[in-house]
Scaffold this motif. Sequence first.
Motif, PDB file in Angstrom:
ATOM      1  N   LEU A 280       0.824  -1.206   0.000  1.00 30.34           N
ATOM      2  CA  LEU A 280       0.000   0.000   0.000  1.00 30.34           C
ATOM      3  C   LEU A 280       0.859   1.258   0.000  1.00 30.34           C
ATOM      4  O   LEU A 280       1.786   1.363   0.808  1.00 30.34           O
ATOM      5  N   PRO A 281       0.549   2.220  -0.832  1.00 27.78           N
ATOM      6  CA  PRO A 281       1.196   3.528  -0.662  1.00 27.78           C
ATOM      7  C   PRO A 281       0.628   4.253   0.555  1.00 27.78           C
ATOM      8  O   PRO A 281       1.352   4.918   1.295  1.00 27.78           O
ATOM      9  N   PHE A 282      -0.671   4.125   0.769  1.00 28.38           N
ATOM     10  CA  PHE A 282      -1.356   4.737   1.915  1.00 28.38           C
ATOM     11  C   PHE A 282      -2.611   3.913   2.181  1.00 28.38           C
ATOM     12  O   PHE A 282      -2.955   3.008   1.418  1.00 28.38           O
ATOM     13  N   TYR A 283      -3.311   4.216   3.261  1.00 28.11           N
ATOM     14  CA  TYR A 283      -4.483   3.437   3.655  1.00 28.11           C
ATOM     15  C   TYR A 283      -5.549   3.466   2.556  1.00 28.11           C
ATOM     16  O   TYR A 283      -6.023   4.529   2.170  1.00 28.11           O
ATOM     17  N   ARG A 362      -6.971  -0.182  21.782  1.00 24.99           N
ATOM     18  CA  ARG A 362      -7.023   1.277  21.601  1.00 24.99           C
ATOM     19  C   ARG A 362      -5.925   1.740  20.658  1.00 24.99           C
ATOM     20  O   ARG A 362      -6.156   2.601  19.799  1.00 24.99           O
ATOM     21  N   LEU A 363      -4.743   1.170  20.816  1.00 27.48           N
ATOM     22  CA  LEU A 363      -3.644   1.571  19.946  1.00 27.48           C
ATOM     23  C   LEU A 363      -3.887   1.126  18.509  1.00 27.48           C
ATOM     24  O   LEU A 363      -3.625   1.884  17.567  1.00 27.48           O
ATOM     25  N   LEU A 364      -4.394  -0.091  18.329  1.00 24.49           N
ATOM     26  CA  LEU A 364      -4.726  -0.553  16.980  1.00 24.49           C
ATOM     27  C   LEU A 364      -5.754   0.371  16.338  1.00 24.49           C
ATOM     28  O   LEU A 364      -5.581   0.825  15.194  1.00 24.49           O
ATOM     29  N   ASP A 365      -6.832   0.661  17.063  1.00 25.26           N
ATOM     30  CA  ASP A 365      -7.894   1.509  16.510  1.00 25.26           C
ATOM     31  C   ASP A 365      -7.381   2.913  16.203  1.00 25.26           C
ATOM     32  O   ASP A 365      -7.719   3.500  15.160  1.00 25.26           O
ATOM     33  N   ALA A 366      -6.560   3.457  17.096  1.00 26.64           N
ATOM     34  CA  ALA A 366      -6.050   4.817  16.897  1.00 26.64           C
ATOM     35  C   ALA A 366      -5.091   4.881  15.715  1.00 26.64           C
ATOM     36  O   ALA A 366      -5.077   5.873  14.965  1.00 26.64           O
ATOM     37  N   THR A 367      -4.298   3.822  15.534  1.00 26.07           N
ATOM     38  CA  THR A 367      -3.363   3.798  14.400  1.00 26.07           C
ATOM     39  C   THR A 367      -4.117   3.749  13.085  1.00 26.07           C
ATOM     40  O   THR A 367      -3.806   4.501  12.143  1.00 26.07           O
ATOM     41  N   LEU A 368      -5.107   2.884  13.004  1.00 23.82           N
ATOM     42  CA  LEU A 368      -5.901   2.790  11.779  1.00 23.82           C
ATOM     43  C   LEU A 368      -6.666   4.082  11.520  1.00 23.82           C
ATOM     44  O   LEU A 368      -6.792   4.517  10.366  1.00 23.82           O
ATOM     45  N   ALA A 369      -7.161   4.716  12.570  1.00 21.44           N
ATOM     46  CA  ALA A 369      -7.884   5.982  12.395  1.00 21.44           C
ATOM     47  C   ALA A 369      -6.963   7.062  11.843  1.00 21.44           C
ATOM     48  O   ALA A 369      -7.356   7.847  10.966  1.00 21.44           O
ATOM     49  N   LEU A 370      -5.737   7.111  12.337  1.00 21.50           N
ATOM     50  CA  LEU A 370      -4.785   8.113  11.847  1.00 21.50           C
ATOM     51  C   LEU A 370      -4.414   7.859  10.394  1.00 21.50           C
ATOM     52  O   LEU A 370      -4.356   8.790   9.580  1.00 21.50           O
ATOM     53  N   LEU A 371      -4.190   6.593  10.051  1.00 19.97           N
ATOM     54  CA  LEU A 371      -3.892   6.265   8.653  1.00 19.97           C
ATOM     55  C   LEU A 371      -5.069   6.590   7.748  1.00 19.97           C
ATOM     56  O   LEU A 371      -4.902   7.106   6.638  1.00 19.97           O
ATOM     57  N   ARG A 372      -6.277   6.314   8.223  1.00 15.14           N
ATOM     58  CA  ARG A 372      -7.466   6.586   7.421  1.00 15.14           C
ATOM     59  C   ARG A 372      -7.641   8.084   7.213  1.00 15.14           C
ATOM     60  O   ARG A 372      -7.908   8.545   6.094  1.00 15.14           O
ATOM     61  N   GLU A 373      -7.476   8.857   8.264  1.00 12.97           N
ATOM     62  CA  GLU A 373      -7.633  10.308   8.139  1.00 12.97           C
ATOM     63  C   GLU A 373      -6.530  10.920   7.298  1.00 12.97           C
ATOM     64  O   GLU A 373      -6.745  11.864   6.532  1.00 12.97           O
ATOM     65  N   GLY A 374      -5.314  10.385   7.434  1.00 13.10           N
ATOM     66  CA  GLY A 374      -4.189  10.951   6.700  1.00 13.10           C
ATOM     67  C   GLY A 374      -4.287  10.783   5.204  1.00 13.10           C
ATOM     68  O   GLY A 374      -3.760  11.598   4.438  1.00 13.10           O
ATOM     69  N   SER A 377      -1.799  11.756   2.105  1.00 11.58           N
ATOM     70  CA  SER A 377      -0.751  12.587   2.706  1.00 11.58           C
ATOM     71  C   SER A 377       0.115  11.820   3.695  1.00 11.58           C
ATOM     72  O   SER A 377       1.213  12.266   4.033  1.00 11.58           O
ATOM     73  N   LEU A 378      -0.404  10.680   4.177  1.00  5.98           N
ATOM     74  CA  LEU A 378       0.334   9.903   5.168  1.00  5.98           C
ATOM     75  C   LEU A 378       0.537   8.498   4.629  1.00  5.98           C
ATOM     76  O   LEU A 378      -0.364   7.668   4.661  1.00  5.98           O
ATOM     77  N   ARG A 379       1.734   8.239   4.115  1.00  2.94           N
ATOM     78  CA  ARG A 379       2.003   6.923   3.567  1.00  2.94           C
ATOM     79  C   ARG A 379       2.057   5.876   4.686  1.00  2.94           C
ATOM     80  O   ARG A 379       2.399   6.182   5.822  1.00  2.94           O
ATOM     81  N   TRP A 380       1.741   4.645   4.306  1.00  2.56           N
ATOM     82  CA  TRP A 380       1.621   3.566   5.279  1.00  2.56           C
ATOM     83  C   TRP A 380       2.937   3.320   6.027  1.00  2.56           C
ATOM     84  O   TRP A 380       2.991   3.396   7.251  1.00  2.56           O
ATOM     85  N   GLU A 381       3.974   3.027   5.296  1.00  2.60           N
ATOM     86  CA  GLU A 381       5.230   2.619   5.927  1.00  2.60           C
ATOM     87  C   GLU A 381       5.874   3.731   6.755  1.00  2.60           C
ATOM     88  O   GLU A 381       6.377   3.462   7.856  1.00  2.60           O
ATOM     89  N   PRO A 382       5.867   4.993   6.295  1.00  2.00           N
ATOM     90  CA  PRO A 382       6.498   6.044   7.098  1.00  2.00           C
ATOM     91  C   PRO A 382       5.890   6.236   8.487  1.00  2.00           C
ATOM     92  O   PRO A 382       6.612   6.612   9.416  1.00  2.00           O
ATOM     93  N   LEU A 383       4.593   5.984   8.661  1.00  6.87           N
ATOM     94  CA  LEU A 383       4.013   6.137   9.994  1.00  6.87           C
ATOM     95  C   LEU A 383       4.688   5.196  10.985  1.00  6.87           C
ATOM     96  O   LEU A 383       5.069   5.601  12.093  1.00  6.87           O
ATOM     97  N   PHE A 384       4.850   3.944  10.586  1.00  7.72           N
ATOM     98  CA  PHE A 384       5.464   2.972  11.490  1.00  7.72           C
ATOM     99  C   PHE A 384       6.945   3.271  11.699  1.00  7.72           C
ATOM    100  O   PHE A 384       7.488   3.037  12.782  1.00  7.72           O
ATOM    101  N   PHE A 385       7.576   3.804  10.691  1.00  9.81           N
ATOM    102  CA  PHE A 385       8.985   4.191  10.806  1.00  9.81           C
ATOM    103  C   PHE A 385       9.143   5.357  11.776  1.00  9.81           C
ATOM    104  O   PHE A 385      10.000   5.331  12.666  1.00  9.81           O
ATOM    105  N   ASP A 386       8.312   6.375  11.608  1.00 12.31           N
ATOM    106  CA  ASP A 386       8.428   7.572  12.440  1.00 12.31           C
ATOM    107  C   ASP A 386       8.217   7.266  13.915  1.00 12.31           C
ATOM    108  O   ASP A 386       8.879   7.843  14.779  1.00 12.31           O
TER     109      ASP A 386
END
Length: 480
Positions: A280-283, A362-374, A377-386
């Motif tokens: 995936l490039p993003f969610y 909670r962390l799983l849901d919050a991570t998916l929510a952030l990827l979905r909202e991003g 603009s928010l690529r999948w792999e960079p979130l986990f890297f950052d």
Amino acid sequence: MPVSPAYRPEPRFFDLGPDYADAVTAADFPQTILRLRNDRAAAEVGLETLTDAEWIAAFGRFAPLPGQPGPIAMRYHGHQFRTYNPDLGDGRGFLAAQLRETPQAASDRVASDRPRLMDLGTKGSGRTPWSRGGDGRLTLKGGVREALAAAMLEALGVPTSRALSLIETGEALERGDEPSPTRSAVLVRLSHSHVRFGTFQRAAYLGRRDQIEALVEHVRALYHPQVAPGDAPGLLAAIVAASARLTARWIAAGFVHGVLNTDNLNVTGESFDYGPWRFLPFYDPGFTAAYFDQTGLYAFARQPEAVFWNLTQLAGCLKLVAEVEPLTDALNGFGPAYIRELRAAFLMRLGVLSLGEAADQRLLDATLALLREGGASLRWEPLFFDWFGGFASSARALSGPRARIYQGETFDAFRFALMEHEPDRIARLEHPMFAAREPEEMLIEEVEAIWSAIDADDDWAPFEAKLARLEAARAAWAFG
């Protein structure tokens, strides 16, 4: 052929007899140009000591390795995009050898218990009785793509086959879905079993209870020895658990296999056979890998559904030797197991420790929510890297190239959920990879650029450099 003292041949699938496979002969290729030699994988099975000439003889000309009876094309059926096909089987590959991994390789794995039985399986090694009119060959581009997919998935902690060898074979292949003629290759993968769901389907299609019983015992004894002899529902439960873990790790890696047919899933829950894969490039829940998957059957978010459907087909085969109710109970374990494994996989990707089911969810849901909202603009792999290592990476993430994205209520919920969790092996953040501004990704544009350099100029430097960076990333993540 000289091999390491750690080499331990154990050709167990061959013991099942001629009802399960056919003896075959490899193609006689006009050339054998070594393009990839995976010595780290080879060392896990005692083959790293081969010279290049011996390597080419073994994996380009398929001279038998010591203690191996010769290649066989495995027989199986399968549902392809949910249409049953009884004319499958190894059509351009074969099982070349089986061998035990070394004790050192077993000890290097997380929660290892004993050396696993490993397969050397080929792709592009020539025609077999199951070629169905095909040429039995593999394009060089296909071999390059499989090697890249396997290396990326291994780095990301996904159970996967590895590309052991890639040899260019000097034939000009005609293909209807890519520019032709194109270069050819033969790939050898190191894999933890090629026994597919479709292997059981063939026996069930033929009404062979005896073959189902033999397969149950073969798979139980070699791959799931914790299951009692004759316990088909117990074996199904073990395969369900392994498949749930695999599927969850695909999702956490942002990976789309592309062709989740029953002949592409095996009994150990190890990913293999990479054709039209994508990361995936993003969610994007509807993201597909195969141009021919026009209904999105195997889209990113539908992969759990696809794997479960395939497991139901396996369960249907086992009805020949077991009662329906315990098989159903085993199948019903997939959903809860998948959710547990998904929480664990996201914690693994974020480099933090479990705090219990509620906090982990909670962390799983919050991570998916952030990827979905991003979005884009928010690529999948960079979130986990950052955010690898949790709150310990705050300064790095908030001063990096995506700092402006990390704000707002959805991000605050993500950061709060992340702060609850302690880092897992925080020393990993000292690896030089985490000093870079961007992570290693495997998006289609880079894959095409790597192939273009090979195709246009026979320039293998980008391919080799990418594999080297992925090896560094594997060491940095240290997912095991």
